[in-house]
Design an enzyme around this catalytic site. Structure first.
Site, PDB file in Angstrom:
ATOM      1  N   GLY A   1       0.823  -1.192   0.000  1.00 33.33           N
ATOM      2  CA  GLY A   1       0.000   0.000   0.000  1.00 33.33           C
ATOM      3  C   GLY A   1       0.856   1.240   0.000  1.00 33.33           C
TER       4      GLY A   1
ATOM      5  N   GLY B   1       3.763   1.082   2.618  1.00 33.73           N
ATOM      6  CA  GLY B   1       4.788   0.051   2.640  1.00 33.73           C
ATOM      7  C   GLY B   1       4.168  -1.290   2.345  1.00 33.73           C
TER       8      GLY B   1
ATOM      9  N   VAL C   1       3.006  -5.276   3.330  1.00 32.21           N
ATOM     10  CA  VAL C   1       2.474  -6.064   4.432  1.00 32.21           C
ATOM     11  C   VAL C   1       2.881  -7.520   4.239  1.00 32.21           C
ATOM     12  CG1 VAL C   1       0.407  -6.689   5.711  1.00 32.21           C
ATOM     13  CG2 VAL C   1       0.492  -4.541   4.469  1.00 32.21           C
TER      14      VAL C   1
ATOM     15  N   ASP D   1      -7.581   7.464   3.125  1.00 35.24           N
ATOM     16  CA  ASP D   1      -7.428   6.528   2.000  1.00 35.24           C
ATOM     17  C   ASP D   1      -8.452   5.392   2.101  1.00 35.24           C
ATOM     18  OD1 ASP D   1      -6.463   5.541  -0.342  1.00 35.24           O
ATOM     19  OD2 ASP D   1      -4.605   4.726   0.480  1.00 35.24           O
TER      20      ASP D   1
END
Ligand SMILES: *[C@@H]1O[C@H](CO)[C@@H](O)[C@H](O)[C@H]1NC(C)=O
Ligand SMILES: *[C@@H]1O[C@H](CO)[C@@H](O)[C@H](O)[C@H]1NC(C)=O
Ligand SMILES: *[C@@H]1O[C@H](CO)[C@@H](O)[C@H](O)[C@H]1NC(C)=O
Ligand SMILES: *[C@@H]1O[C@H](CO)[C@@H](O)[C@H](O)[C@H]1NC(C)=O
Length: 830
Positions: free
Chosen positions: A549, A552, A554, A665
């Protein structure tokens, strides 16, 4: 006090415990006893992947139950046969499982009711017997002898076969199914499946599925231990009494993932006909789940970070489809059943009742305190109150009195005064008094009708939690009382007493201390500090990426604790501003303070210079994006529940946190779905981290094309209304099950979802936006309301957009929705 706090600290620790090696580094201050404890643990933890055999299993082969026991794999490695550990008591099931996926889902097990202790052995003896024996040689399975075996084979279909020298199968797991069938497996007339008790207890549960002689597939409850069947709660429409040839002959789970009934005349009735064709390159299984639903699941063969997704299940409403006078129903006696967003049953005890077995909620509930008819001088209303439970009812069988016509107040009063009455139901002027125990209770918001339950006053004002702590208080009192008595006696005795108490306290302290020393940081905001190294190990060197995302990447990580294995999602932030050091901690602790069922929980963090990572709960059911735009269209009602959940989560972030959190977001990729398909907002609270000293105004546009509010592009301040805008766009996506931008649409007007829906709304052609979604089509009124709310949310002028609180109220129908104006004053934003 101690026991209560203890449990609070233990729980997060248990979820956070890592592999023992890691745990050691986590807690350098641990005393020797802890190391000792770990020493033991190191022995039981499997450290290496067991080697496997793939060829035919020849006479004289055996497997022994231990934590690193070998298994017999199918040639492709998809399935394995061997021992699987269950629970934390070193018990094992002889089982077959999907071996290439992290979950190792069991598809067959031999000894669910009778788990095998460590050291048990499954053996294909030299003289051709196949059996499972305990460590002392006692026979565990099977009940009837299997002999004359020449070899065994684990096949790629998931079938484990014992054959004689002519390769004729003498025994096969496909002919002895437990709770799961696999593609290519067939159920003949009379064959059945049995559910397990709970997700993790493999003992025989109370649901069965059978392919009946009449040619129908039936699901029903059984009375344990005799397995006598109650009436069916699902029956396939595949029987014809007049012409037997039109009746079912076999249930076939075919290779392409469909469940069919093959009729005697050769015709095929597809039970899974509502499902879009199941996709290729998926594993399938159809399982009679422990909650009574027969469910078809799929799992991508090369999928990482995913889980089994449900494609189809029966019955549609188990709470309602189960009837009959005997047996407790799907939730057991004295409970009521309601459906969650995923049409799974949720079982609740009636007020004044508690679960017979908290581990096994479907067993039903017992009355907390029996009512007494002997009230002495007191009047019933001094001792009891009537508690209302709206929309809850039972099929008529359990009535002992019917009063008519009667209003609610009188019904309530008559039950209160009748010492035999514990529960009454009032509906449309009729009052029924009910007998205990109550069967097949259910709750449904479409049902008008109300249950009235008589509770002792002491119960009525006590939450179940405070009830539990009451017992603790009682214990404390006895200790104090004993202490006081002793203090009254001689000084010598006092001395002895004090010494004894000191020892006791020391001992208990040591015991609890083991855990608590290593959790000091959990005490602050329940947040755990990790080192980078620990997280590196938990993710096996950041191997399995599950998402990427704005902030960074996941990764999926695994946390082994003493009792179970837990997955976590570890977010590695890669763009945190340099000067954001202090802010990182502040923001993380703000995130940690959020507690809402529609938000993903933060469990811990790592903050080592440039290495900034956040550790979250892992959400098995993936993102809303994959759910909405995936294999098959999810149910209308489920989608609405999800939309409501997200609205509530956002309302909480905007209005109910100590510091307002603007998400910035909101989009389906940032909404995750938990085990029960409840929507959980992720990635919140991070926006500020990336902006460091810049205020929340433009320069860098946060958010994602298609969802960002127009003010990002203007010189106006950014407020919580940006989230309302994005929510509006997403709500339309949820309603229409399509993305906000679909460039490939042939009809140009349909490319931008917001514009197209508004056009359709304006021209009163909303049926166009849902295409062939029948469920939504039958619910036009609600559809229209949701669309109107969405249009209010996507107003170009932020001040016209409602707050999330207002949105929730409008969605739920608490306030009216007025006709929205056209959202775009100028041109489209895209
Ligand atoms: C297993 O044994 C049978 C019968 O002897 C044989 O037909 C088959 O090819 C063998 N399979 C493997 C994988 O060796
Ligand atoms: C499963 O439940 C049964 C009783 O309901 C219990 O006796 C048994 O110990 C449980 N099994 C495990 C592995 O917890
Ligand atoms: C499985 O069943 C479905 C539905 O009846 C059918 O369309 C499909 O062709 C079948 N697949 C195979 C491999 O037989
Ligand atoms: C599925 O099957 C049922 C009964 O067999 C039938 O009533 C229904 O129309 C079928 N649905 C579709 C989409 O074919």
């Amino acid at each position: 006090m101690a026991p209560k706090n203890f449990s609070i600290y233990v729980r997060p620790l248990v979820t956070l415990l890592y592999k023992p090696t890691v745990l050691f580094r986590l807690c350098p201050k641990m005393d020797f006893s802890v190391l000792h404890l770990l020493g033991l643990y190191l022995v039981i933890e499997p450290f290496f992947v067991a080697a496997a055999q793939t060829a035919n299993i020849s006479l004289g082969s055996s497997l022994t139950a231990s934590d690193n026991s070998l298994s017999w794999q199918s040639p492709s490695g998809a399935f394995a046969f061997g021992f699987r550990g269950i629970g934390d008591q070193e018990l094992f099931l002889l089982a077959i499982w999907y071996d290439k996926i992290p979950e190792k889902t069991l598809v067959w097990y031999a000894n669910g009711d009778n788990p095998a202790p460590i050291g048990s052995k499954v053996e294909l003896t030299k003289d051709g017997h196949f059996r499972l024996t305990g460590p002392r040689g006692e026979e565990i399975w099977p009940q009837s002898v299997i002999s004359g075996v020449a070899y065994a084979a684990m096949l790629d279909t998931g079938n484990f076969v014992l054959a004689n020298q002519n390769s004729v199968p003498l025994w096969q797991s496909f002919k002895n199914p437990i709770d799961t069938i696999l593609p290519t497996q067939v159920l003949e007339i009379g064959e059945k499946l049995s559910s397990r008790q709970t997700a993790s207890n493999y003992s025989k549960g109370k649901f069965q599925l059978q392919f009946k002689p009449a040619g129908t597939l039936e699901l029903y409850l059984i009375a344990l231990p005799t397995e006598q069947a109650y009436s069916a709660y699902y029956k396939s429409n595949t029987s014809d009494a007049a012409d037997k040839m039109n009746s079912g002959n076999q249930l076939v789970f075919n290779e392409s993932g469909h469940i069919n009934v093959v009729l005697r005349n050769g015709n095929i009735v597809t039970l899974t006909n509502k499902t879009a064709s199941p996709p290729r390159d998926y594993y399938y299984r159809a399982t009679l789940d422990y909650d009574g639903l027969f469910t078809l699941y799929a799992y991508p063969k090369n999928g990482s970070g995913t889980s089994w997704s449900s494609l189809w299940s029966i019955p549609e409403n188990i709470c309602f489809d189960s009837t009959g006078n005997e047996g407790g129903g799907p939730c057991g006696y004295n409970s009521y059943c309601k459906l969650d967003a995923n049409t799974r049953p949720i079982c609740e005890c009636l007020p004044g009742f508690s679960a017979l077995d908290p581990e096994y909620k479907l067993r039903g509930c017992k009355q907390h305190r029996m009512h007494s008819c002997e009230l002495g001088d007191s009047k019933p209303q001094d001792v009891y109150v009537m508690h209302e439970l709206p929309n809850t009812f039972w099929p008529s069988s359990s009535n002992y009195e019917e009063l008519q016509p009667l209003n609610e107040d009188d019904c309530s009063r008559f039950c209160l005064d009748d010492c035999n009455c514990v529960v009454a139901v009032i509906k449309a002027g009729t009052c029924w008094k009910k007998k205990l125990p109550l069967s097949n209770g259910r709750q449904d918001w479409n049902e008008y009708g109300k249950a009235l339950i008589k509770l002792p006053k002491s119960d009525a004002f006590e939450s179940p939690a405070s009830r539990d702590s009451n017992t603790e208080k009682k214990d404390q009192k006895t200790v104090i009382l004993v202490g006081a008595l002793l203090l009254g006696s001689s000084v010598f005795l006092n001395f002895l007493f004090v010494a004894a108490i000191a020892l006791l306290v020391f001992y208990t302290y040591r015991k609890t201390h083991r855990v608590i020393t290593s959790t000091s940081s959990i005490m602050e905001a329940n947040l755990r500090a990790f080192t980078y190294k620990e997280l590196e190990e938990a993710t096996d060197g950041f191997r399995e990426e599950v998402g990427r995302g704005a902030f960074g990447t996941v990764y999926k990580g695994i946390i082994s604790s003493l009792s179970s294995t837990n997955y976590v999602a570890i977010k590695k932030l890669d763009k945190v501003a340099q000067q954001g050091e202090k802010e990182f901690k502040t923001e993380a602790s703000a995130i940690a303070k959020t507690h809402h069922k529609n938000l993903v929980r933060l469990l811990g963090l790592c903050d080592e210079g440039a290495n900034k990572l956040l550790v979250y709960e892992f959400m098995r059911n993936g993102t809303l994006a994959s759910y909405l735009f995936g294999i098959s269209r999810p149910d209308w009602n489920k989608r609405i529940q999800i939309a409501f959940g997200i609205a509530r989560g956002l309302m909480y972030l905007h209005d109910e946190c100590s510091t307002q959190i603007i998400h910035c977001d909101i989009k389906p990729q940032n909404i995750l779905l938990d085990d029960s398909f409840t929507a959980r907002i992720s990635d919140f609270g991070l926006a500020k981290l990336l902006l460091s000293d810049q205020t929340l105004t433009h320069t860098v546009i946060r958010g994602t094309r298609g969802y960002v509010a127009p003010e990002w592009f203007r010189n106006t301040p950014v407020t919580a209304k940006v989230d309302v805008y994005s929510y509006g766009v997403m709500l339309l996506e949820i309603i229409c099950c399509r993305r906000s931008l679909e460039m490939e649409k042939e009809n140009e007007e349909e490319v931008i979802l917001t514009d197209w829906v508004y056009d359709c709304y304006k021209h009163r052609r909303l049926n166009k936006v849902i295409e062939d979604d029948e469920e939504a089509g039958n619910d036009m009124k609600r559809l229209e309301r949701l669309v109107m709310v969405a249009i209010w949310c996507i107003q170009e002028d932020p001040s016209l957009r409602p707050t999330m609180k207002k949105v929730t109220q409008m969605l739920e129908g608490v306030v009216d929705v007025s006709v929205p104006p056209s959202p775009s004053l100028f041109s489209s934003i895209c």
